[in-house]
Design a protein around this motif. Structure first.
Motif, short mmCIF file in Angstrom:
data_model
loop_
_atom_site.label_atom_id
_atom_site.label_comp_id
_atom_site.label_asym_id
_atom_site.label_seq_id
_atom_site.Cartn_x
_atom_site.Cartn_y
_atom_site.Cartn_z
N ARG A 294 14.79 11.77 4.20
CA ARG A 294 14.94 10.47 4.89
C ARG A 294 15.98 9.93 4.41
O ARG A 294 15.48 8.67 3.29
N ASN A 295 16.65 9.20 5.84
CA ASN A 295 17.37 8.00 5.40
C ASN A 295 15.81 6.85 5.69
O ASN A 295 15.85 7.54 6.88
N LEU A 296 15.51 6.40 5.05
CA LEU A 296 14.44 5.46 5.35
C LEU A 296 14.74 4.13 6.78
O LEU A 296 13.79 4.08 7.58
N LYS A 297 16.10 3.74 7.10
CA LYS A 297 16.26 2.83 6.90
C LYS A 297 17.04 3.47 8.77
O LYS A 297 16.14 3.13 9.59
N VAL A 298 17.41 4.57 8.69
CA VAL A 298 17.16 4.99 10.19
C VAL A 298 16.33 5.73 10.94
O VAL A 298 15.97 5.72 12.60
N HIS A 299 15.36 6.39 10.46
CA HIS A 299 14.40 6.86 10.66
C HIS A 299 13.03 5.71 11.10
O HIS A 299 13.17 5.76 11.76
N LYS B 181 14.48 -0.25 -0.84
CA LYS B 181 15.15 0.01 -2.22
C LYS B 181 14.29 0.19 -3.46
O LYS B 181 14.99 1.34 -4.02
N VAL B 182 13.16 -0.17 -2.97
CA VAL B 182 12.37 0.29 -3.89
C VAL B 182 12.39 2.15 -3.59
O VAL B 182 11.46 2.28 -5.10
N LEU B 183 11.90 2.62 -2.31
CA LEU B 183 11.29 3.53 -1.87
C LEU B 183 11.99 4.24 -2.56
O LEU B 183 11.56 5.74 -2.67
N GLY C 34 0.60 -1.00 0.09
CA GLY C 34 -0.13 0.22 0.00
C GLY C 34 0.99 1.53 -0.39
O GLY C 34 0.97 2.37 -0.72
N ILE C 35 1.72 1.00 0.48
CA ILE C 35 3.04 2.08 0.77
C ILE C 35 3.29 2.63 -0.91
O ILE C 35 3.48 3.82 -1.66
N ILE C 36 4.18 1.41 -0.75
CA ILE C 36 4.98 1.90 -2.59
C ILE C 36 3.34 2.07 -3.14
O ILE C 36 3.92 3.26 -4.69
N GLU C 37 2.56 1.40 -3.90
CA GLU C 37 1.43 2.47 -4.05
C GLU C 37 0.79 3.71 -3.93
O GLU C 37 1.05 4.51 -5.24
N LYS C 38 0.39 4.18 -3.19
CA LYS C 38 0.76 5.46 -3.02
C LYS C 38 1.11 6.61 -3.20
O LYS C 38 1.03 7.97 -4.07
N ILE D 68 11.94 -2.00 8.45
CA ILE D 68 11.10 -1.99 6.65
C ILE D 68 12.82 -2.86 6.04
O ILE D 68 13.64 -2.99 6.69
N PRO D 69 11.78 -3.96 5.60
CA PRO D 69 12.67 -4.70 5.05
C PRO D 69 13.52 -3.44 3.91
O PRO D 69 13.98 -2.90 3.58
N SER D 70 14.65 -4.42 3.66
CA SER D 70 16.22 -3.75 2.34
C SER D 70 15.64 -3.85 1.77
O SER D 70 15.61 -3.00 0.87
#
Length: 712
Positions: free
Chosen positions: A104-109, A64-66, A15-19, A58-60
């Motif tokens: 934003r660095n998603l992994k650190v966030h 990568k996709v986001l 859902g996140i990727i779709e939005k 969150i998976p790696s």
């Protein structure tokens, strides 16, 4: 959110990727600058996965996709073809303070959001979720649960629990009642865990698991050992007591954790995120605050960031990316177009920089790189608003230079250097006005024009001349030139006009002067030619004295040589100090032989400092301080050495104590001499100049006063 899914399942993030893709599809249909795309990424895209990331790791693969979606949108925008990724993505994800764009660095966030559960675990004593967690996993101590070693159904909390060591190492314990803090096993004194610092004492202590409330009493520490201490153990005990001797005692407040990287100890996800970024990227020393604290628009700030990182798409950068293009600077048409040449060392750009350094009265040596320039572009003194618009100057210059460069490439149009300067000044003023600090950017508040015929003092405020306060004096460059001619004639030196002789080279480096006869030449033309030479002598060798001129003090002054056009070398002595001082003391004209006709008038005239003060005093009280702080010298006579310093010195002595006097003058002598003509050229290039025209019949009808009404 799919119910019953594994915590690492990709379907949780569908859902996140779709939005995210939908948002990008809408934005791509619109034109957005780099600054606009950065703003949208930071404000919208980065917030979409926040809720899910606060619950699940969150998976790696999802990162990568986001990241790919955000990266492509940042550099490609609404273009169909692939764009250049100008800066590496890890650099873009750094915070603005250390050289990134704050994406934003998603992994650190994600780690920061999950760590908040550990912080809440220590703050919420009676929370239901905490009781459930404790019941399922057990408590290792009062600060966190036991380590999770099971295999199934524990993945989410196990991921969160694994972050405890990092959070604990960057926090400090604030002891209150002492009912949660263990004396030997917790780092409560700020120097480390006592068990690790004093292992021998810990091994013989009977109450190794005791809390501080059990070990402390109003009389002091109650540390019990199984046996008497040996001599070598007593030293360790003394050191231990010295380490904990500053403990103020327990209070009625509960024990709590405090964030160790801020003085107030308050924890927040944002603070943990920023600390995580700095730990990953390291400390970056650079000019980044100069960029982001300016008043420039967001797109200009991002462009300035690219220039500072040397990533702007100049010819040099395009060649490095495999594009075959002939590199040539379109502004000076002399050198290769590199980042540092175009924005710093180009002849055209250098003149714009010189405009602002002369206004600020700064002696400036251009550094090697753009980032170095931003690092040292600091305004000393002044208010916060003045420093803020001063930080904006590099961004404004680079933006206008880049637009001028693109205009020459894509439209084939060129602007003169005067128009480029005017664009920079007006653009800077517009940006400051948008930020409500227009009153701080009076680049020229007060103008003193030392012209050939008159000396004019004209106060300028908000772009308008205050006509009632304008002061004039007949003591101008022409009078000084005539005084110099008369003084030289008194010493037997006659200036030959250029038309009256011809120099022939009889041997290499040796010339012979041959007189020419032009009997029909008028006396006025002869005097005009003599004045041109004398004016050059005045501006080259004259120097305003530091103190009022006195014949006895300057009688033995060393002379300065000057070669006349006919090859004759003359020595100029005290006159080079006396002539400039006439501006400050007009009565000196009476002492010049041949100037007796001007003596009566000169006795009643005011000196230049008094004219400036009188003119300012005629203005409103509210703007006098601004006028004193920005006095600009213009005209050919202002090129005389030390004139600016002498005027500033005299004004400081005669002006009110509250006034902050500052006299400005362009460092370029040619620009100072022709500043009036440059200003007229800029004015004539504006669209509003057409409204200032008036016909001959209008002038004859209204007279000379119509000029002031038409062009205030």
């Amino acid at each position: 959110m799919p119910l019953g899914s594994e915590h690492k399942a990709g379907k949780i993030w569908d859902g996140i990727i779709e939005k995210t893709e939908k948002k990008l599809a809408i934005w791509k249909s619109q034109y957005l600058s780099l600054g606009g795309r950065v703003t949208l990424i930071n404000s919208v895209l980065d917030s979409l996965p926040t809720y899910v990331m606060s619950l699940f790791p969150i998976p790696s693969s999802i990162v990568k996709v986001l990241d790919a979606l955000r990266r492509n949108f940042l550099w490609q925008g609404n273009k169909i073809e692939k764009g250049f990724n100008l800066v590496k993505w890890p650099v873009v994800q750094q915070s603005k303070e250390i050289g990134g764009l704050g994406v934003r660095n998603l992994k650190v966030h994600n780690m920061s959001l999950l760590s908040k559960w550990l912080w809440r675990y220590n703050q919420e004593e009676q929370a239901l979720w905490k009781e459930i967690i404790n019941h399922k996993y057990g408590q290792e101590d009062l600060w966190c649960t036991s380590e999770v070693n099971e295999t199934y159904g524990v993945g989410v909390w196990r991921t969160i629990r694994n972050l405890w060591e990092s959070l604990n190492n960057n926090s400090k314990i604030v002891v209150g009642r002492g009912d949660k803090t263990k004396f030997w096993l917790d780092d409560w004194c700020g120097n480390g865990i006592l068990r690790d610092l004093f292992p021998i004492l810990f091994s013989i202590c009977t109450n190794t698991n005791s809390k501080i409330e059990e070990m402390w009493s109003p009389q002091g520490w109650n540390i019990i050992f199984r046996r008497l201490l040996n001599d070598w153990e007593i030293d360790g005990m003394v050191e231990c007591l010295g380490l904990i001797g500053g403990f103020p005692g327990t209070t009625l407040e509960p024990d709590r954790l405090a964030w160790g990287h801020h003085k107030d100890g308050v924890f927040s996800v944002n603070r943990l995120y920023n600390w995580g970024l700095k730990r990953c990227a390291g400390r970056s020393i650079g000019p980044w605050n100069t960029i982001w604290k300016s008043v420039a628009p967001a797109k200009v700030k991002c462009f300035t960031w690219l220039v500072a990182r040397k990533k702007c798409l100049t010819h040099e950068a395009m060649q490095k990316r495999g594009i075959n293009i002939v590199s040539r600077c379109l502004l000076c048409k002399e050198a290769l177009e590199t980042n540092k040449h175009l924005f710093m060392h180009c002849k055209v750009t250098a003149q714009v920089w010189a405009l602002f350094t002369s206004i600020a009265n700064e002696y400036w040596t251009m550094p090697e790189h753009t980032s170095d320039l931003l690092s040292c572009w600091i305004k000393r003194g002044g208010s916060k608003s003045q420093k803020r618009w001063w930080r904006t100057v590099p961004a404004c210059i680079w933006w206008i230079i880049w637009k001028e460069r693109n205009q020459r490439i894509f439209e084939g149009k060129e602007c003169t250097i005067q128009k480029i300067k005017w664009k920079v000044i007006t653009t800077l003023g517009f940006w400051c006005k948008e930020q409500d600090i227009e009153e701080e950017i009076q680049l020229v508040d007060f103008i003193g024009s030392l012209g050939g015929g008159l000396t004019t003092v004209a106060p300028v405020h908000d772009g308008y001349v205050l006509q009632k306060a304008v002061c004039t004096s007949p003591i101008g460059g022409g009078i000084l030139t005539d005084c110099l001619i008369k003084s030289l004639e008194q010493k037997g030196i006659t200036i030959k006009p250029r038309y009256s002789f011809k120099r022939k080279e009889i041997r290499p480096g040796e010339f012979q002067t041959v007189d020419l006869d032009f009997p029909d030449t008028t006396e006025s033309y002869k005097l005009y030619c003599q004045r041109a030479i004398a004016s050059d002598i005045k501006e080259c060798v004259s120097r305003a004295p530091d103190t009022p001129y006195d014949d006895s003090s300057y009688s033995n002054i060393p002379t300065t040589s000057y070669e006349l056009p006919d090859g004759q070398t003359i020595e100029v002595g005290a006159d080079r100090f006396k002539i400039p001082d006439i501006l400050f003391n007009p009565s000196l004209v009476q002492t010049i032989p041949g100037m007796e006709s001007f003596a009566e008038t000169a006795a009643s005239l005011r000196g230049l400092p008094q004219m400036v003060i009188d003119s300012i005093n005629k203005c409103d009280v509210d703007i006098r301080r601004e006028l004193f702080s920005s006095i600009l010298l213009a005209g050919g006579t202002s090129s005389m050495q030390q004139l600016k310093e002498r005027l500033e010195k005299d004004l400081l002595e005669e002006s009110p104590q509250a006034a902050r006097v500052k006299v400005l003058a362009s460092g370029n002598a040619t620009e100072r001499r022709f500043s009036v003509w440059i200003g007229g050229s800029i004015l004539a290039s504006l669209g509003s100049f057409q409204q200032m025209w008036f016909s001959k019949s209008e002038y004859e009808e209204h007279g000379a006063s119509y000029v002031q009404r038409k062009c205030p």
